[in-house]
Design a protein around this motif. Structure first.
Motif, PDB file in Angstrom:
ATOM      1  N   ASP A   1     105.200  13.346 -55.002  1.00 48.21           N
ATOM      2  CA  ASP A   1     105.177  12.225 -54.062  1.00 48.21           C
ATOM      3  C   ASP A   1     105.052  12.797 -52.666  1.00 48.21           C
ATOM      4  OD1 ASP A   1     105.482  10.339 -56.026  1.00 48.21           O
ATOM      5  OD2 ASP A   1     107.678  10.432 -55.955  1.00 48.21           O
ATOM      6  N   CYS A   2     104.178  12.194 -51.866  1.00 51.43           N
ATOM      7  CA  CYS A   2     104.002  12.657 -50.483  1.00 51.43           C
ATOM      8  C   CYS A   2     105.241  12.278 -49.671  1.00 51.43           C
ATOM      9  CB  CYS A   2     102.755  12.020 -49.873  1.00 51.43           C
ATOM     10  SG  CYS A   2     102.578  12.405 -48.126  1.00 51.43           S
ATOM     11  N   LEU A   3     105.790  13.249 -48.958  1.00 54.15           N
ATOM     12  CA  LEU A   3     106.994  12.982 -48.156  1.00 54.15           C
ATOM     13  C   LEU A   3     106.676  12.058 -46.977  1.00 54.15           C
ATOM     14  CD1 LEU A   3     110.007  13.890 -47.919  1.00 54.15           C
ATOM     15  CD2 LEU A   3     109.224  15.493 -46.197  1.00 54.15           C
ATOM     16  N   GLY A   4     105.416  12.080 -46.542  1.00 57.60           N
ATOM     17  CA  GLY A   4     105.037  11.236 -45.405  1.00 57.60           C
ATOM     18  C   GLY A   4     104.792   9.797 -45.806  1.00 57.60           C
ATOM     19  N   CYS A   5     103.781   9.561 -46.636  1.00 59.74           N
ATOM     20  CA  CYS A   5     103.388   8.172 -46.939  1.00 59.74           C
ATOM     21  C   CYS A   5     103.894   7.723 -48.309  1.00 59.74           C
ATOM     22  CB  CYS A   5     101.875   8.023 -46.869  1.00 59.74           C
ATOM     23  SG  CYS A   5     100.995   8.980 -48.108  1.00 59.74           S
ATOM     24  N   GLY A   6     104.464   8.629 -49.077  1.00 56.68           N
ATOM     25  CA  GLY A   6     105.050   8.242 -50.363  1.00 56.68           C
ATOM     26  C   GLY A   6     104.040   8.102 -51.494  1.00 56.68           C
ATOM     27  N   ILE A   7     102.765   8.340 -51.202  1.00 58.48           N
ATOM     28  CA  ILE A   7     101.747   8.152 -52.240  1.00 58.48           C
ATOM     29  C   ILE A   7     101.910   9.204 -53.340  1.00 58.48           C
ATOM     30  CG2 ILE A   7      99.900   9.696 -51.391  1.00 58.48           C
ATOM     31  CD1 ILE A   7      98.022   7.269 -51.720  1.00 58.48           C
ATOM     32  N   ARG A   8     101.522   8.825 -54.546  1.00 56.18           N
ATOM     33  CA  ARG A   8     101.569   9.805 -55.639  1.00 56.18           C
ATOM     34  C   ARG A   8     100.369  10.747 -55.490  1.00 56.18           C
ATOM     35  NH1 ARG A   8     102.565   9.664 -61.929  1.00 56.18           N
ATOM     36  NH2 ARG A   8     100.795  10.883 -62.624  1.00 56.18           N
TER      37      ARG A   8
ATOM     38  N   ARG B   1      88.500   5.165 -47.412  1.00 54.24           N
ATOM     39  CA  ARG B   1      88.106   6.076 -46.320  1.00 54.24           C
ATOM     40  C   ARG B   1      89.049   7.264 -46.234  1.00 54.24           C
ATOM     41  NH1 ARG B   1      86.879   1.638 -42.185  1.00 54.24           N
ATOM     42  NH2 ARG B   1      84.658   1.309 -42.513  1.00 54.24           N
ATOM     43  N   ARG B   2      90.344   6.948 -46.366  1.00 53.28           N
ATOM     44  CA  ARG B   2      91.357   7.982 -46.159  1.00 53.28           C
ATOM     45  C   ARG B   2      91.201   9.135 -47.137  1.00 53.28           C
ATOM     46  NH1 ARG B   2      97.775   6.676 -46.373  1.00 53.28           N
ATOM     47  NH2 ARG B   2      98.477   8.792 -46.038  1.00 53.28           N
ATOM     48  N   TYR B   3      90.875   8.829 -48.382  1.00 50.67           N
ATOM     49  CA  TYR B   3      90.832   9.893 -49.391  1.00 50.67           C
ATOM     50  C   TYR B   3      89.410  10.221 -49.855  1.00 50.67           C
ATOM     51  CZ  TYR B   3      95.812   9.348 -49.293  1.00 50.67           C
ATOM     52  OH  TYR B   3      97.108   9.312 -48.863  1.00 50.67           O
ATOM     53  N   ARG B   4      88.398   9.763 -49.028  1.00 51.88           N
ATOM     54  CA  ARG B   4      87.000   9.989 -49.406  1.00 51.88           C
ATOM     55  C   ARG B   4      86.712  11.473 -49.596  1.00 51.88           C
ATOM     56  NH1 ARG B   4      83.295   7.633 -44.867  1.00 51.88           N
ATOM     57  NH2 ARG B   4      84.791   8.965 -43.807  1.00 51.88           N
TER      58      ARG B   4
ATOM     59  N   PHE C   1     103.041  17.163 -48.584  1.00 50.71           N
ATOM     60  CA  PHE C   1     102.294  16.074 -47.950  1.00 50.71           C
ATOM     61  C   PHE C   1     100.914  15.978 -48.582  1.00 50.71           C
ATOM     62  CE2 PHE C   1     105.411  17.466 -44.905  1.00 50.71           C
ATOM     63  CZ  PHE C   1     105.934  16.264 -44.439  1.00 50.71           C
ATOM     64  N   CYS C   2     100.402  14.745 -48.645  1.00 50.51           N
ATOM     65  CA  CYS C   2      99.106  14.556 -49.295  1.00 50.51           C
ATOM     66  C   CYS C   2      97.966  15.172 -48.492  1.00 50.51           C
ATOM     67  CB  CYS C   2      98.839  13.071 -49.556  1.00 50.51           C
ATOM     68  SG  CYS C   2      98.682  12.078 -48.071  1.00 50.51           S
ATOM     69  N   SER C   3      98.154  15.305 -47.158  1.00 50.46           N
ATOM     70  CA  SER C   3      97.081  15.841 -46.321  1.00 50.46           C
ATOM     71  C   SER C   3      97.663  16.313 -44.999  1.00 50.46           C
ATOM     72  CB  SER C   3      96.038  14.755 -46.039  1.00 50.46           C
ATOM     73  OG  SER C   3      96.673  13.695 -45.337  1.00 50.46           O
TER      74      SER C   3
ATOM     75  N   ASP D   1      96.711  15.278 -42.102  1.00 55.56           N
ATOM     76  CA  ASP D   1      96.910  14.082 -41.253  1.00 55.56           C
ATOM     77  C   ASP D   1      98.277  13.470 -41.512  1.00 55.56           C
ATOM     78  OD1 ASP D   1      94.470  14.418 -40.206  1.00 55.56           O
ATOM     79  OD2 ASP D   1      93.493  12.739 -41.246  1.00 55.56           O
ATOM     80  N   CYS D   2      98.650  13.401 -42.777  1.00 58.43           N
ATOM     81  CA  CYS D   2      99.926  12.796 -43.150  1.00 58.43           C
ATOM     82  C   CYS D   2     101.082  13.658 -42.631  1.00 58.43           C
ATOM     83  CB  CYS D   2      99.996  12.651 -44.665  1.00 58.43           C
ATOM     84  SG  CYS D   2     101.050  11.309 -45.163  1.00 58.43           S
ATOM     85  N   LYS D   3     100.918  14.963 -42.723  1.00 56.56           N
ATOM     86  CA  LYS D   3     101.970  15.852 -42.207  1.00 56.56           C
ATOM     87  C   LYS D   3     102.089  15.707 -40.691  1.00 56.56           C
ATOM     88  CE  LYS D   3     103.742  20.549 -42.165  1.00 56.56           C
ATOM     89  NZ  LYS D   3     104.229  20.449 -40.822  1.00 56.56           N
TER      90      LYS D   3
END
Ligand SMILES: [Zn+2]
Length: 261
Positions: A80-87, A113-116, A132-134, A136-138
């Motif tokens: 799970d991303c610590l920033g946005c919580g996405i799996r 767009r975000r994950y393109r 973090f997923c990316s 940007d999220c970090k």
């Protein structure tokens, strides 16, 4: 003549996961049994029967090195991303899978767009760090935490000024290792707000421990739901603190309910 020593077996990577909730990770050991014991200590309440253990040869080369999360994701793990919580898993770019009935077209477009251009290599972190997923999220999370810290520092300095105004002769406690002073800010509907502030001070006549000026948001989980900042001290110091407060009252102002951070 001495018997030649048996060469040591190499350290091998094993995936160890708890049998019910499947949380776990990679451990390195010379045998499967040793890996199971090591993994159970971390994820299975020290009980080898509570974990599964399987070989993961792709992780052998990361022994005694940080294991990047992106490598784990590429090998079927998810976080799970610590920033946005996405799996975070290999399917992250498949935004269609994540859209529900409540999502607007705009939400879907933003996700698409975000994950393109996302690949597992975009994941930030290693097995035992924040993930973090990316980037940007970090970056967004770093900025949020920095903003919380600024709010907390400001609240602490405001409260310390209040203490010194009311009790000019006291010594402020600044033992950061023991979280004194302390403030907690978090995100609410109207932005980042302070939820709790506590500053401690030593006063003349104190025997047991510092007194404090404290405030808890009515929305915080604290047991004491008061809106005004309040002074408190150790039970044993109560008489001394009250005597000191009485002796200094003339020049002082009690905190008012407009003194919220
Ligand atoms: Zn994220």
């Amino acid at each position: 003549m001495k018997k030649p020593k048996k060469p040591k077996r190499p350290m091998l990577a094993f995936a160890v996961t708890e049998i019910d909730d499947h949380t776990g990770g990679i451990v390195w050991a010379r045998t499967k049994k040793a890996a199971r014991i090591k993994g159970a200590a971390r994820w299975g309440y020290d009980e080898p029967a509570y974990v599964t253990c399987r070989r993961e040869p792709w992780a052998d080369r990361f022994h005694s090195k940080p294991l990047p999360v992106w490598v784990m994701v590429a090998n079927g793990w998810h976080f799970d991303c610590l920033g946005c919580g996405i799996r975070i898993d290999e399917d992250l770019p498949n935004w269609q899978d994540r859209c529900g009935a409540d999502d607007t077209f705009r939400d879907m477009l933003r996700e698409a767009r975000r994950y393109r251009k996302w690949t597992p290599q975009c994941v930030i972190g290693h097995q035992h760090s924040d993930v973090f997923c990316s980037q940007d999220c970090k970056d967004a999370d770093d900025a949020y935490r920095a903003a919380c810290k600024r709010k907390e520092a400001h609240a602490i300095s405001v409260f310390q000024a209040k203490v010194l105004k009311r009790f000019p002769g006291v010594t402020l406690v600044t033992d950061r290792d023991r979280m004194h002073p302390h403030a907690y800010a978090t995100s609410r509907k109207r932005g980042i707000v302070v939820q709790q502030v506590s500053v401690e001070f030593e006063f003349p006549g104190m025997r047991y421990g510092p007194a404090s000026l404290r405030w808890d948001s009515p929305f915080s989980s604290s047991y004491r739901k008061v809106e005004k900042p309040y002074f408190s001290c150790c039970n044993g110091d109560r008489a001394a603190f009250e005597a000191y407060a009485a002796a200094t009252r003339r020049a002082a102002q009690e905190p008012t309910d407009r003194d919220h951070p």
